[in-house]
Design a protein around this motif. Sequence first.
Motif, short mmCIF file in Angstrom:
data_model
loop_
_atom_site.label_atom_id
_atom_site.label_comp_id
_atom_site.label_asym_id
_atom_site.label_seq_id
_atom_site.Cartn_x
_atom_site.Cartn_y
_atom_site.Cartn_z
N UNK A 1 0.84 -1.20 0.00
CA UNK A 1 0.00 0.00 0.00
C UNK A 1 0.87 1.26 0.00
N UNK A 2 1.91 1.23 0.84
CA UNK A 2 2.83 2.37 0.88
C UNK A 2 3.55 2.55 -0.45
N UNK B 1 1.41 4.22 -2.89
CA UNK B 1 1.18 5.62 -2.50
C UNK B 1 2.38 6.50 -2.86
N UNK B 2 3.61 6.03 -2.60
CA UNK B 2 4.78 6.89 -2.69
C UNK B 2 5.48 6.83 -4.05
N UNK B 3 5.24 5.81 -4.87
CA UNK B 3 5.92 5.70 -6.16
C UNK B 3 5.65 6.89 -7.07
N UNK B 4 4.42 7.38 -7.18
CA UNK B 4 4.22 8.58 -8.02
C UNK B 4 5.00 9.79 -7.52
N UNK C 1 6.09 2.33 6.41
CA UNK C 1 5.09 2.39 7.48
C UNK C 1 5.62 1.88 8.82
N UNK C 2 4.80 2.10 9.84
CA UNK C 2 5.11 1.67 11.20
C UNK C 2 6.38 2.35 11.70
#
Length: 661
Positions: A197-198, A201-204, A223-224
């Motif tokens: 999920x991360x 989210x962060x690749x773009x 995350x975490x």
Amino acid sequence: MLSTAKKLLRTLTALAIPLTLLAGPASAARAGEPAAQPAADAIQWLSVDGNQIRDEDGRPVTLRGVSVLAPRHNAECGDCNPKPISELIDMSVDAAGGGWHSKVLRLPVTEWAPNDSLPLAENFARHVDPYVQQAIDLGIYVIVDFHRVQNYGDGNGGVPQSIVKEFWDYVAPRYAGVPNVIFEVYNEPLAPTNWATWKSYITPVVDSIRQVAPDNLILMGSPNWSTMVNEAAADPIDDANTAYVYHLYPNQGPSSVANLDQKFGNASRSIPVILTEFGWNPAGEFTDPAVTQGTTKCWGNGLRNYLDERPWISWTAWVFDNYWKPQMFDKNWNLLGGDHQGQFVKDWLGQLKDHNQPGTDNPPGAGDDLGVPPSRTGIVVDNTSPGYSDSGDWTTADTAHGFHGVDYKHDGSGTASAKTATFTPDLPASGRYNVYLWWSPNSNRTAAAPVSITHAGGTAALTVDQRTGGCDWGLLGTYDFTAGAGQKLTLSADSPGYTIADAVLFEPADGTDPGTGEELLVNGDFAAGLDPWYSIGRATPGTPAGGELCTAVAGGTTQTWDALIGQDNIPLTSGGQYALSFTASTSAPAAHTVRAAVESTDFPHPTQLDAYPRLTGEEQRYTYVFSPTDSLDAARLRFQLGGQAQPYTFCLAGASLTRRN
């Protein structure tokens, strides 16, 4: 690594820093002066090669430095003595002669502060550009850190991707082409705690950065609280120049090889890993007990050994400040030493200032100070050694800070029992040996672990307070031994509290006795009469005779302190190893205990040693090894003799308190 063409391009792009950056002041302390462009050969581009960061010529690079306080928060502490961020940056790189030698500065950028909200342009003009330029002027690397500690995504109170992208769309073109500047895309995303999920989210955001800044090194959190580097290693970001961030604090467990391998070390074998946050301080005002509480001896030493043995892992220590925890200075900028992290990190940076630095080969001696040298050497019997045996059901564990080897054992119950652990060395030669014990301290440990040492001259009996000290070799004494395996140390679990059986060291003494340190008691043999010993309450000392003081104790007392003898003005240093020894007996018909306490004279009189010798009618020698938690100019020793229904006489001889290291 960079190609020859790219190296040439670097010389050109380094001179073409965006005007928006160079229009700002060189530092907060240099406002009004023209900003300096970096010289073409001042600093090299960094790039990822496998699990290693390298310079343009392929040399391995280990970034080592500190994080400063986020500049927007520099005046939040009401009772601190603030310093300008520009002054702190100069301090951190030895520009002011402070001896810190940081080679990379981590600069947290916050878009928020109490009662304050700034647009990005104004935030950078005030709180970022001046310090990035200062780092360029100083010839060091600077990590621009998007310092969010928050969920990510459109739900669960998360940061929308558009906010992160807006930030980096502003930052990336601003510092593109500047080899000093490294991008840390998100400090600590919290949840969802899912790497896929991360990554989605962060690749773009990474793709957007790369459109304008193809060469800057990117640091990728997870995350975490940036702890999911194992997942990153299995499915890395699709970018050839990204290293992966891990944040480490003592609440994550011991700084043992097995634990740190599991956290980030295994991942670092396949992807580049950088610890952009780690830190510790002991219990007190300079730490967060839930996250950062730890000590140099029990946690910091192990971490340094681990990282120095793996120089492909870079790091920045948190935090070069006197307010945010765990800070390296007190509120008046006194460097915190001992079991606090400040002096330790400073020494670490200074000792390795020339090791694995970009643009130069390692000079002779650059790696001589890798790791913390062992404090002692000799014949070690660990709980995993052939010379170890135990009786009863001992529990193997590896969760406490500061144990020796791969694990340790404890008695499993914390209540007094008949369990014993025996350490039998196979000594190569007869002679005198210093005998040391290693344990991991905790408040739930026994205050008086009974130890018997069988040596060539007989058996020595003493007790060890395992609540404090530890995480190193604690000296028990110096004795004569014969070659072979005929002698032993036995540790008993018949004292309340958990008893730790970890390791014993037999060190050849070479004619010296490290236990014969300065005597801290005055007139412990009573050769000069009673002075400076005193009595309080229902204790009446007699006239010393034959090196012995006998004190009449009235009956009917209820508390131990109702009758006592003692001595004041004893200097103690926190973390030192001390030994209290004395010979005592009682005239009471039945054996009973008294209290021997070394404590502060200031209320509430924090105790440094709390021992309960069991007295009989025969003279016995007692020795208690302890490590003070506080440094005291004038501690006191008190034998508390009350709490007995019937009167008796307490006799004391050969009282001694020495420091053993």
